[in-house]
Design a protein around this motif. Structure first.
Motif, PDB file in Angstrom:
ATOM      1  N   MET A   1     -54.228 -53.838  43.684  1.00  0.00           N
ATOM      2  CA  MET A   1     -54.647 -54.696  44.776  1.00  0.00           C
ATOM      3  C   MET A   1     -54.637 -53.871  46.066  1.00  0.00           C
ATOM      4  SD  MET A   1     -52.930 -58.223  46.232  1.00  0.00           S
ATOM      5  CE  MET A   1     -51.661 -58.075  45.047  1.00  0.00           C
ATOM      6  N   PRO A   2     -55.732 -53.901  46.831  1.00  0.00           N
ATOM      7  CA  PRO A   2     -55.779 -53.160  48.095  1.00  0.00           C
ATOM      8  C   PRO A   2     -54.770 -53.708  49.098  1.00  0.00           C
ATOM      9  CG  PRO A   2     -57.968 -53.759  47.374  1.00  0.00           C
ATOM     10  CD  PRO A   2     -57.012 -54.482  46.491  1.00  0.00           C
ATOM     11  N   ARG A   3     -54.272 -52.807  49.901  1.00  0.00           N
ATOM     12  CA  ARG A   3     -53.299 -53.151  50.928  1.00  0.00           C
ATOM     13  C   ARG A   3     -53.506 -52.206  52.088  1.00  0.00           C
ATOM     14  NH1 ARG A   3     -48.212 -51.347  52.623  1.00  0.00           N
ATOM     15  NH2 ARG A   3     -46.724 -52.998  53.077  1.00  0.00           N
ATOM     16  N   PHE A   4     -53.412 -52.732  53.309  1.00  0.00           N
ATOM     17  CA  PHE A   4     -53.407 -51.858  54.464  1.00  0.00           C
ATOM     18  C   PHE A   4     -52.450 -52.405  55.500  1.00  0.00           C
ATOM     19  CE2 PHE A   4     -56.956 -54.742  55.303  1.00  0.00           C
ATOM     20  CZ  PHE A   4     -56.809 -55.071  56.640  1.00  0.00           C
ATOM     21  N   GLU A   5     -52.026 -51.521  56.395  1.00  0.00           N
ATOM     22  CA  GLU A   5     -51.056 -51.860  57.424  1.00  0.00           C
ATOM     23  C   GLU A   5     -51.560 -51.316  58.753  1.00  0.00           C
ATOM     24  OE1 GLU A   5     -46.537 -50.467  58.360  1.00  0.00           O
ATOM     25  OE2 GLU A   5     -46.942 -51.250  56.337  1.00  0.00           O
ATOM     26  N   ILE A   6     -51.452 -52.121  59.798  1.00  0.00           N
ATOM     27  CA  ILE A   6     -51.861 -51.714  61.142  1.00  0.00           C
ATOM     28  C   ILE A   6     -50.715 -52.035  62.097  1.00  0.00           C
ATOM     29  CG2 ILE A   6     -53.468 -52.161  63.047  1.00  0.00           C
ATOM     30  CD1 ILE A   6     -55.583 -52.757  60.885  1.00  0.00           C
ATOM     31  N   THR A   7     -50.335 -51.060  62.897  1.00  0.00           N
ATOM     32  CA  THR A   7     -49.286 -51.243  63.895  1.00  0.00           C
ATOM     33  C   THR A   7     -49.910 -51.155  65.280  1.00  0.00           C
ATOM     34  OG1 THR A   7     -47.648 -50.285  62.422  1.00  0.00           O
ATOM     35  CG2 THR A   7     -47.088 -50.342  64.762  1.00  0.00           C
ATOM     36  N   THR A   8     -49.553 -52.126  66.133  1.00  0.00           N
ATOM     37  CA  THR A   8     -50.091 -52.207  67.493  1.00  0.00           C
ATOM     38  C   THR A   8     -48.926 -52.452  68.446  1.00  0.00           C
ATOM     39  OG1 THR A   8     -52.090 -53.232  66.593  1.00  0.00           O
ATOM     40  CG2 THR A   8     -51.760 -53.400  68.975  1.00  0.00           C
ATOM     41  N   THR A 102     -38.626 -51.647  75.552  1.00  0.00           N
ATOM     42  CA  THR A 102     -39.035 -51.556  76.960  1.00  0.00           C
ATOM     43  C   THR A 102     -39.625 -52.870  77.459  1.00  0.00           C
ATOM     44  OG1 THR A 102     -41.266 -50.769  76.448  1.00  0.00           O
ATOM     45  CG2 THR A 102     -39.552 -49.091  76.673  1.00  0.00           C
ATOM     46  N   GLY A 103     -39.408 -53.956  76.729  1.00  0.00           N
ATOM     47  CA  GLY A 103     -39.960 -55.255  77.114  1.00  0.00           C
ATOM     48  C   GLY A 103     -41.239 -55.608  76.391  1.00  0.00           C
ATOM     49  N   GLY A 104     -41.764 -54.675  75.617  1.00  0.00           N
ATOM     50  CA  GLY A 104     -42.981 -54.915  74.854  1.00  0.00           C
ATOM     51  C   GLY A 104     -42.669 -55.226  73.397  1.00  0.00           C
ATOM     52  N   THR A 105     -43.710 -55.229  72.586  1.00  0.00           N
ATOM     53  CA  THR A 105     -43.589 -55.616  71.181  1.00  0.00           C
ATOM     54  C   THR A 105     -44.354 -54.650  70.288  1.00  0.00           C
ATOM     55  OG1 THR A 105     -43.454 -57.929  71.826  1.00  0.00           O
ATOM     56  CG2 THR A 105     -44.041 -57.483  69.525  1.00  0.00           C
ATOM     57  N   VAL A 106     -43.744 -54.295  69.174  1.00  0.00           N
ATOM     58  CA  VAL A 106     -44.435 -53.574  68.107  1.00  0.00           C
ATOM     59  C   VAL A 106     -44.840 -54.637  67.088  1.00  0.00           C
ATOM     60  CG1 VAL A 106     -44.281 -51.843  66.290  1.00  0.00           C
ATOM     61  CG2 VAL A 106     -43.093 -51.488  68.482  1.00  0.00           C
ATOM     62  N   MET A 107     -46.148 -54.843  66.974  1.00  0.00           N
ATOM     63  CA  MET A 107     -46.697 -55.824  66.037  1.00  0.00           C
ATOM     64  C   MET A 107     -47.224 -55.075  64.815  1.00  0.00           C
ATOM     65  SD  MET A 107     -49.730 -58.622  66.629  1.00  0.00           S
ATOM     66  CE  MET A 107     -51.002 -57.400  67.016  1.00  0.00           C
ATOM     67  N   THR A 108     -46.834 -55.532  63.635  1.00  0.00           N
ATOM     68  CA  THR A 108     -47.306 -54.915  62.391  1.00  0.00           C
ATOM     69  C   THR A 108     -48.010 -55.969  61.554  1.00  0.00           C
ATOM     70  OG1 THR A 108     -45.455 -53.360  62.453  1.00  0.00           O
ATOM     71  CG2 THR A 108     -46.636 -53.583  60.362  1.00  0.00           C
ATOM     72  N   ASP A 109     -49.216 -55.658  61.138  1.00  0.00           N
ATOM     73  CA  ASP A 109     -50.008 -56.498  60.240  1.00  0.00           C
ATOM     74  C   ASP A 109     -50.044 -55.802  58.885  1.00  0.00           C
ATOM     75  OD1 ASP A 109     -51.490 -58.564  62.070  1.00  0.00           O
ATOM     76  OD2 ASP A 109     -51.709 -56.637  63.096  1.00  0.00           O
ATOM     77  N   VAL A 110     -49.636 -56.514  57.838  1.00  0.00           N
ATOM     78  CA  VAL A 110     -49.735 -55.989  56.471  1.00  0.00           C
ATOM     79  C   VAL A 110     -50.617 -56.955  55.705  1.00  0.00           C
ATOM     80  CG1 VAL A 110     -48.512 -55.364  54.369  1.00  0.00           C
ATOM     81  CG2 VAL A 110     -47.459 -54.926  56.608  1.00  0.00           C
ATOM     82  N   ILE A 111     -51.742 -56.438  55.215  1.00  0.00           N
ATOM     83  CA  ILE A 111     -52.717 -57.281  54.523  1.00  0.00           C
ATOM     84  C   ILE A 111     -52.850 -56.803  53.079  1.00  0.00           C
ATOM     85  CG2 ILE A 111     -55.141 -57.964  54.398  1.00  0.00           C
ATOM     86  CD1 ILE A 111     -53.702 -57.008  57.711  1.00  0.00           C
ATOM     87  N   ASP A 112     -52.633 -57.746  52.153  1.00  0.00           N
ATOM     88  CA  ASP A 112     -52.877 -57.526  50.718  1.00  0.00           C
ATOM     89  C   ASP A 112     -54.036 -58.432  50.347  1.00  0.00           C
ATOM     90  OD1 ASP A 112     -50.545 -55.866  49.862  1.00  0.00           O
ATOM     91  OD2 ASP A 112     -49.450 -57.587  50.659  1.00  0.00           O
ATOM     92  N   PHE A 113     -55.046 -57.884  49.690  1.00  0.00           N
ATOM     93  CA  PHE A 113     -56.203 -58.699  49.334  1.00  0.00           C
ATOM     94  C   PHE A 113     -56.840 -58.180  48.061  1.00  0.00           C
ATOM     95  CE2 PHE A 113     -57.963 -55.179  51.628  1.00  0.00           C
ATOM     96  CZ  PHE A 113     -59.212 -54.961  51.087  1.00  0.00           C
ATOM     97  N   ALA A 114     -57.679 -59.013  47.484  1.00  0.00           N
ATOM     98  CA  ALA A 114     -58.442 -58.608  46.311  1.00  0.00           C
ATOM     99  C   ALA A 114     -59.719 -59.437  46.270  1.00  0.00           C
ATOM    100  CB  ALA A 114     -57.648 -58.813  45.026  1.00  0.00           C
ATOM    101  N   ALA A 115     -60.828 -58.765  46.111  1.00  0.00           N
ATOM    102  CA  ALA A 115     -62.119 -59.444  45.975  1.00  0.00           C
ATOM    103  C   ALA A 115     -62.256 -60.003  44.560  1.00  0.00           C
ATOM    104  CB  ALA A 115     -63.263 -58.468  46.255  1.00  0.00           C
ATOM    105  N   PRO A 116     -63.099 -61.013  44.395  1.00  0.00           N
ATOM    106  CA  PRO A 116     -63.384 -61.524  43.049  1.00  0.00           C
ATOM    107  C   PRO A 116     -64.329 -60.574  42.307  1.00  0.00           C
ATOM    108  CG  PRO A 116     -64.735 -62.650  44.645  1.00  0.00           C
ATOM    109  CD  PRO A 116     -63.829 -61.733  45.429  1.00  0.00           C
ATOM    110  N   LEU A 117     -64.752 -60.936  41.159  1.00  0.00           N
ATOM    111  CA  LEU A 117     -65.793 -60.266  40.370  1.00  0.00           C
ATOM    112  C   LEU A 117     -65.314 -59.032  39.615  1.00  0.00           C
ATOM    113  CD1 LEU A 117     -68.801 -60.587  42.852  1.00  0.00           C
ATOM    114  CD2 LEU A 117     -68.160 -62.139  40.992  1.00  0.00           C
TER     115      LEU A 117
END
Length: 149
Positions: A1-8, A102-117
């Motif tokens: 299953m594909p997975r990706f992670e993005i940190t902002t 420092t008053g800010g935020t580290v946001m992390t998105d972790v997405i696991d997905f799978a297409a049909p077919l």
């Protein structure tokens, strides 16, 4: 299953980022390029645990509908949305928010997905959907960075 992670990194506290990420109207504004609209479930305001929202959007020249439910909710640290109905065999998006010191935020998105077919879906996952979905999340995060100040 594909997975990706993005940190902002965002220059505002985690509570503010957490709330913005659960704001249905902010989400649709961040996805204006794909004409995304909330059409069922919670269509205005903030989502919380158990809420569903159905989005309609155009991708690859086609109109798609995806219904997601908030399946985990730990303010202001994290939440998870998962597809209940839609174009994917699986879509799970985990959002986490940590203070950056420092008053800010580290946001992390972790997405696991799978297409049909089957094999065709796995080919699409690796050749198109992985970079396309990552680009959508980066676009949403850039919108947040521009609007949360």
């Amino acid at each position: 299953m594909p997975r990706f992670e993005i940190t902002t990194v965002l220059p505002v506290p985690a509570q503010q980022v957490f709330e913005a990420c659960l704001d249905v109207e902010a989400h649709t504004r961040s996805m204006a390029a794909s004409s995304e609209r909330a059409v069922a479930g919670t269509t205005h305001g903030h989502l919380t645990l158990g809420d569903t929202v159905t989005f309609r959007a155009r991708h690859f020249g086609l109109t798609w509908r995806l219904t997601a439910r908030i399946t985990a909710y730990d303010p202001p640290r994290s939440f998870v949305d998962e597809q209940e109905r839609g174009p994917f065999n699986r879509w799970r998006h985990a959002h986490s928010f940590e203070p950056d010191g420092t008053g800010g935020t580290v946001m992390t998105d972790v997405i696991d997905f799978a297409a049909p077919l089957g094999i065709l879906g796995r080919i699409a996952d690796r050749t198109v959907l992985g970079w396309y979905m990552a680009r959508l999340i980066r676009r949403r995060n850039a919108y947040l960075a521009d609007t949360l100040r």
